[in-house]
Design a protein around this motif. Structure first.
Motif, short mmCIF file in Angstrom:
data_model
loop_
_atom_site.label_atom_id
_atom_site.label_comp_id
_atom_site.label_asym_id
_atom_site.label_seq_id
_atom_site.Cartn_x
_atom_site.Cartn_y
_atom_site.Cartn_z
N UNK A 168 0.84 -1.19 0.00
CA UNK A 168 0.00 0.00 0.00
C UNK A 168 0.89 1.25 0.00
N UNK A 169 0.40 2.30 -0.63
CA UNK A 169 1.16 3.54 -0.63
C UNK A 169 1.07 4.22 0.75
N UNK A 170 2.03 5.05 1.03
CA UNK A 170 2.07 5.77 2.30
C UNK A 170 2.72 7.12 2.07
N UNK A 171 2.16 8.16 2.67
CA UNK A 171 2.75 9.48 2.54
C UNK A 171 4.10 9.53 3.26
N UNK A 172 5.09 10.08 2.57
CA UNK A 172 6.42 10.26 3.14
C UNK A 172 6.70 11.76 3.17
N UNK A 173 7.16 12.27 4.31
CA UNK A 173 7.36 13.71 4.43
C UNK A 173 8.57 14.02 5.29
N UNK A 174 9.16 15.17 5.03
CA UNK A 174 10.24 15.67 5.87
C UNK A 174 9.63 16.50 7.00
N UNK A 175 10.17 16.40 8.19
CA UNK A 175 9.66 17.19 9.30
C UNK A 175 9.70 18.68 8.97
N UNK A 176 8.71 19.39 9.49
CA UNK A 176 8.68 20.84 9.30
C UNK A 176 9.38 21.56 10.45
N UNK A 177 9.73 20.80 11.49
CA UNK A 177 10.40 21.39 12.64
C UNK A 177 11.89 21.57 12.36
N UNK A 178 12.46 22.58 13.01
CA UNK A 178 13.90 22.76 12.99
C UNK A 178 14.49 22.30 14.30
N UNK A 179 15.40 23.08 14.84
CA UNK A 179 16.09 22.69 16.07
C UNK A 179 15.16 22.65 17.28
N UNK A 180 13.97 23.25 17.14
CA UNK A 180 13.04 23.30 18.26
C UNK A 180 12.20 22.03 18.39
N UNK A 181 12.41 21.04 17.50
CA UNK A 181 11.58 19.84 17.47
C UNK A 181 11.52 19.14 18.82
N UNK A 182 12.68 18.95 19.45
CA UNK A 182 12.72 18.23 20.72
C UNK A 182 12.01 18.96 21.83
N UNK A 183 12.03 20.28 21.80
CA UNK A 183 11.36 21.08 22.83
C UNK A 183 9.84 20.94 22.72
N UNK A 184 9.32 21.05 21.49
CA UNK A 184 7.88 20.90 21.28
C UNK A 184 7.44 19.49 21.66
N UNK A 185 8.22 18.49 21.25
CA UNK A 185 7.89 17.11 21.59
C UNK A 185 7.91 16.85 23.08
N UNK A 186 8.88 17.43 23.77
CA UNK A 186 8.96 17.26 25.22
C UNK A 186 7.77 17.89 25.93
N UNK A 187 7.32 19.04 25.43
CA UNK A 187 6.11 19.67 25.98
C UNK A 187 4.90 18.77 25.74
N UNK A 188 4.83 18.17 24.56
CA UNK A 188 3.73 17.25 24.25
C UNK A 188 3.77 16.04 25.18
N UNK A 189 4.97 15.54 25.47
CA UNK A 189 5.12 14.42 26.40
C UNK A 189 4.54 14.78 27.77
N UNK A 190 4.89 15.96 28.26
CA UNK A 190 4.37 16.37 29.57
C UNK A 190 2.85 16.40 29.57
N UNK A 191 2.26 17.04 28.56
CA UNK A 191 0.80 17.15 28.51
C UNK A 191 0.13 15.78 28.41
N UNK A 192 0.79 14.86 27.71
CA UNK A 192 0.22 13.51 27.56
C UNK A 192 0.26 12.74 28.88
N UNK A 193 1.36 12.86 29.61
CA UNK A 193 1.56 12.02 30.79
C UNK A 193 0.98 12.63 32.06
N UNK A 194 0.91 13.95 32.14
CA UNK A 194 0.49 14.59 33.38
C UNK A 194 -1.03 14.58 33.52
N UNK A 195 -1.51 14.09 34.62
CA UNK A 195 -2.95 14.02 34.85
C UNK A 195 -3.48 15.41 35.20
#
Length: 387
Positions: free
Chosen positions: A355-382
């Motif tokens: 099956x075909x699948x969309x392949x893409x390059x991330x739109x984030x730059x050096x800030x990618x890890x910071x945004x992801x880490x914030x997302x981790x907190x929001x996901x895990x914190x009750x």
């Protein structure tokens, strides 16, 4: 028991109202009641509480009704209610940022990863975070917490990093160490899991349910979201794509680029590409230089890059065949060469996947890890933000 159930229902309804406002803002009380099918009086009571607690703001009037009635007052989520610290600990650099609850980066800094002791790393991290908070004049009580990404297999429950070759950590109690320096809540996970959470929240994977994020740097790792849920595996090692074997013949004599590295990252990771080219031309070069030489028509560079990308593409094809994701997002340093390698990868995917699948390059730059880490907190914190 009845009181307990009534309190629980009220909490659930309040979360639903807040989610509706976040998803569909600006929105009126009447429209919230229609969307989530809760009575108008109940919605009004819950909204008033959310306004009082500063989760929600009234922002003016919407359109009047068809019969010309009074214009409703619209509501919007208040992303400045709290702030999140996002940290991405890499083998070379540590990125630190502060975001609001919508993932907007308000402050960003980075520093070289200390190579001497972990105490030095955490002391520098603590001072960087403190300076960031002070500079933005944020009261301590408005720091919701912190998310941390680390380059290794991480037990997210106990806060142990089983293995992080780039940092020289094995069975390292990172949670226990961080507790010495920070008194607000924090959550730790593998950096590629953090990466896929960021992509799902604010990046190319937004509004998609099944996502693979592949980070191609010194090594190769991946994060997996299936049906909107992060998949970590039985022992938290799901997504260790760098250990895939994509060439039976070369696997017989395979030597890891670094101790603990797997087959695929040892022939297709950034360090491997640089190392293979260095051996050919007897001159030290890095992956970025190899791709430049490739574009300039170097025969050696073409052989090195083609071999690496063919194996990477076969690994991606295996992922598509097994998991049937909606999108595969490429991040990490080597993904900067995406315009050069995308045609070769797509040709291989067409040949080997059902099956075909969309392949893409991330739109984030050096800030990618910071945004992801914030997302981790929001996901895990009750909190009220979780449904």
């Amino acid at each position: 028991m009845q009181k307990k159930n009534a309190k629980l229902i009220k909490q659930i309804n309040k979360r639903l109202v807040l989610k509706c406002i976040r998803d569909d803002e600006p929105i009126s009380r009447a429209d919230i009641a229609k969307k989530i099918r809760i009575s108008r009086p109940t919605v009004s009571t819950l909204v008033n509480q959310l306004i009082e607690d500063e989760w929600v703001n009234e922002v003016g009037q919407g359109d009047s009704t068809a019969s010309g009635g009074r214009k409703p007052i619209n509501l919007m989520f208040n992303p400045k209610k709290y702030y999140i610290i996002g940290v991405d600990i890499g083998g070379t650099n540590v990125s630190v940022g502060m975001t609001d609850l919508n993932g907007e980066i308000l402050s960003y800094d980075e520093f070289p990863t200390p190579q001497n002791t972990t105490d030095e790393l955490f002391e520098k991290l603590q001072s960087t975070v403190e300076q960031m908070i002070k500079k933005k004049s944020i009261p301590q009580f408005k720091i919701f917490g912190m998310g941390v990404g680390v380059p290794g297999i991480t037990n997210v429950q106990d806060g142990f990093v089983y293995d992080a070759p780039a940092l020289g950590w094995q069975n390292y109690p990172v949670k226990k160490e961080l507790e010495k320096y920070f008194d607000f809540p924090f959550y730790i996970d593998n950096d590629v899991n953090v990466g896929v959470l960021g992509e799902h929240w604010k990046g190319k994977g937004k509004d998609k349910k099944n996502i693979i994020y592949i980070a191609i740097g010194t090594g190769i790792g991946s994060g997996i979201i299936i049906n909107n849920e992060l998949y970590r595996g039985t022992n938290y090692s799901a997504g260790e794509m760098g250990h895939m074997v994509t060439d039976r013949l070369h696997a017989k004599d395979f030597q890891p680029t670094y101790s603990g590295y797997g087959f695929l990252e040892s022939i297709a990771g950034g360090s491997a590409i640089g190392q293979m080219m260095t051996e050919r031309i007897n001159k030290k070069v890095h992956a970025k230089e190899v791709f430049n030489m490739y574009q300039e028509g170097s025969g050696d560079a073409k052989e090195v890059v083609n071999f690496a990308i063919e194996n990477l593409a076969l690994g991606i094809a295996n992922y598509i065949s097994l998991l049937n994701p909606e999108i595969i997002i490429l991040g990490g340093g080597v993904s900067g060469a995406y315009p050069i390698i995308k045609n070769q990868i797509n040709d291989i995917l067409k040949r080997y996947t059902p099956q075909s699948c969309e392949l893409a390059q991330t739109a984030f730059g050096k800030e990618a890890g910071v945004v992801g880490a914030a997302a981790l907190f929001l996901k895990e914190h009750d909190s009220i933000l979780n449904i």
